[in-house]
Design a protein around this motif. Structure first.
Motif, PDB file in Angstrom:
ATOM      1  N   VAL A   1      -4.341  -7.408   8.284  1.00  0.00           N
ATOM      2  CA  VAL A   1      -4.248  -6.647   7.046  1.00  0.00           C
ATOM      3  C   VAL A   1      -4.615  -5.176   7.249  1.00  0.00           C
ATOM      4  O   VAL A   1      -4.083  -4.299   6.572  1.00  0.00           O
ATOM      5  N   TRP A   2      -5.514  -4.898   8.213  1.00  0.00           N
ATOM      6  CA  TRP A   2      -5.900  -3.503   8.440  1.00  0.00           C
ATOM      7  C   TRP A   2      -4.742  -2.699   9.019  1.00  0.00           C
ATOM      8  O   TRP A   2      -4.594  -1.511   8.723  1.00  0.00           O
ATOM      9  N   TYR A   3      -3.932  -3.333   9.852  1.00  0.00           N
ATOM     10  CA  TYR A   3      -2.737  -2.646  10.346  1.00  0.00           C
ATOM     11  C   TYR A   3      -1.808  -2.315   9.172  1.00  0.00           C
ATOM     12  O   TYR A   3      -1.244  -1.216   9.097  1.00  0.00           O
ATOM     13  N   GLY A   4      -1.648  -3.275   8.282  1.00  0.00           N
ATOM     14  CA  GLY A   4      -0.795  -3.053   7.121  1.00  0.00           C
ATOM     15  C   GLY A   4      -1.332  -1.964   6.219  1.00  0.00           C
ATOM     16  O   GLY A   4      -0.572  -1.153   5.682  1.00  0.00           O
ATOM     17  N   LEU A   5      -2.666  -1.939   6.052  1.00  0.00           N
ATOM     18  CA  LEU A   5      -3.293  -0.916   5.219  1.00  0.00           C
ATOM     19  C   LEU A   5      -3.013   0.484   5.776  1.00  0.00           C
ATOM     20  O   LEU A   5      -2.588   1.384   5.048  1.00  0.00           O
ATOM     21  N   VAL A   6      -3.245   0.669   7.070  1.00  0.00           N
ATOM     22  CA  VAL A   6      -3.039   1.983   7.679  1.00  0.00           C
ATOM     23  C   VAL A   6      -1.563   2.367   7.651  1.00  0.00           C
ATOM     24  O   VAL A   6      -1.210   3.518   7.354  1.00  0.00           O
TER      25      VAL A   6
ATOM     26  N   PHE B   1       0.818  -1.213   0.000  1.00  0.00           N
ATOM     27  CA  PHE B   1       0.000   0.000   0.000  1.00  0.00           C
ATOM     28  C   PHE B   1       0.854   1.266   0.000  1.00  0.00           C
ATOM     29  O   PHE B   1       0.412   2.309  -0.481  1.00  0.00           O
ATOM     30  N   SER B   2       2.074   1.186   0.523  1.00  0.00           N
ATOM     31  CA  SER B   2       2.944   2.364   0.488  1.00  0.00           C
ATOM     32  C   SER B   2       3.342   2.702  -0.945  1.00  0.00           C
ATOM     33  O   SER B   2       3.685   3.857  -1.245  1.00  0.00           O
ATOM     34  N   GLY B   3       3.287   1.711  -1.846  1.00  0.00           N
ATOM     35  CA  GLY B   3       3.545   1.963  -3.259  1.00  0.00           C
ATOM     36  C   GLY B   3       2.282   2.248  -4.051  1.00  0.00           C
ATOM     37  O   GLY B   3       2.277   3.076  -4.955  1.00  0.00           O
ATOM     38  N   ILE B   4       1.179   1.586  -3.685  1.00  0.00           N
ATOM     39  CA  ILE B   4      -0.071   1.738  -4.433  1.00  0.00           C
ATOM     40  C   ILE B   4      -0.672   3.126  -4.251  1.00  0.00           C
ATOM     41  O   ILE B   4      -1.112   3.768  -5.213  1.00  0.00           O
ATOM     42  N   PHE B   5      -0.697   3.621  -3.013  1.00  0.00           N
ATOM     43  CA  PHE B   5      -1.373   4.882  -2.737  1.00  0.00           C
ATOM     44  C   PHE B   5      -0.792   6.054  -3.544  1.00  0.00           C
ATOM     45  O   PHE B   5      -1.561   6.812  -4.163  1.00  0.00           O
ATOM     46  N   PRO B   6       0.530   6.226  -3.607  1.00  0.00           N
ATOM     47  CA  PRO B   6       1.051   7.319  -4.440  1.00  0.00           C
ATOM     48  C   PRO B   6       0.723   7.156  -5.920  1.00  0.00           C
ATOM     49  O   PRO B   6       0.544   8.158  -6.628  1.00  0.00           O
TER      50      PRO B   6
END
Length: 276
Positions: free
Chosen positions: A144-149, A96-101
């Protein structure tokens, strides 16, 4: 050049994470984060001031906001790991750190060419495979929610740094690092984390972790200056592959087949992004 500098930041982050993990075997993860920030802060101040630049108030505020977002990512990441959910937290945070940008870049109107899209498409499973290490009895999707945030926190850090003006050079990293330290320090003072004194820490490991992390931050910002948000953010998200390889080389940890596939896909994705 932007993607290559982004990949360099991945290498630095991955090496720093490996040292951070080694340090966390001796003291708490919070202790590593706090003291690594303390010892590395003078470096970013000296380098940023030496490079100079003309930072507006918005540049500095974007940097500070990015630092808070990064701190939220760290806190959430360690909270998930502390609950024994590494199998879901680590790959989700990295992905998610790559997807969000990338999502932000697309909605902002950035043009992404075909090879870059191919690299992004390969990168997501590569990141997940590299960082997915399930322990016996662990539920793969349990955290997974921890990873998402956490991933959104790290991704927001990258997006906010990208909003700073090129004339500000590395100056936004000063309030970013200060905000991260203040946020994590406040959480520690609130009793959520236990922090040990400087005399008890593995100093070489913690100092190395701090210097590598801040060097990764500098490489990331320079990458954003030289390239565009989407490919840089994805190239900067391959740090799990470096950490996995270091664990293999230094600690002789066994690599699962999915991790080997993930490392191979990482090389393919970086090649596509660089050529794009």
């Amino acid at each position: 050049m932007g993607a290559l500098l982004g990949a360099l930041s991945s290498v630095l982050y991955g090496l720093g994470d490996f040292l951070g993990g080694e340090g966390a075997k001796r003291v708490s993860a919070a202790t590593v984060v706090i003291w690594a920030g303390v010892v590395s802060f003078p470096l970013i101040v000296l380098v940023a001031l030496a490079m100079g630049g003309d930072a507006s108030s918005s540049d500095l505020w974007f940097g500070a906001a990015g630092g808070v977002a990064g701190a939220v990512g760290l806190v959430t990441l360690f909270a998930g790991l502390g609950r024994g959910q590494a199998a879901a937290v680590a790959p989700a945070a990295a992905a998610f750190s790559g997807i969000f940008p990338v999502v932000v870049a697309v909605f902002s109107g950035d043009e992404i060419v075909g090879l870059t899209w191919l690299g992004v498409g390969i990168a997501i499973p590569a990141i997940v495979l590299c960082s997915w290490v399930a322990d016996p009895g662990e539920v793969p999707l349990g955290g997974v929610w921890y990873g998402l945030v956490a991933g959104l926190g790290f991704g927001t850090y990258t997006v906010l740094l990208d909003l700073t003006g090129s004339s500000s050079e590395l100056l936004p990293l000063i309030p970013a690092r200060a905000a991260t330290m203040l946020t994590v320090g406040a959480i520690s003072l609130a009793g959520m984390w236990r922090v040990s004194g400087f005399s008890t820490i593995p100093k070489g490991i913690v100092i190395g972790n701090g210097l590598l992390d801040v060097s990764g931050n500098m490489a990331l910002l320079l990458a954003l200056r030289a390239g565009t948000l989407a490919p840089v953010a994805v190239a900067a998200s391959f740090y799990p592959a470096v950490t996995v390889l270091m664990a293999r080389l230094v600690n002789a940890e066994h690599l699962r087949m999915r991790q080997i596939v993930g490392v191979a896909l990482t090389l393919c994705a970086l090649t596509a992004i660089a050529l794009g």
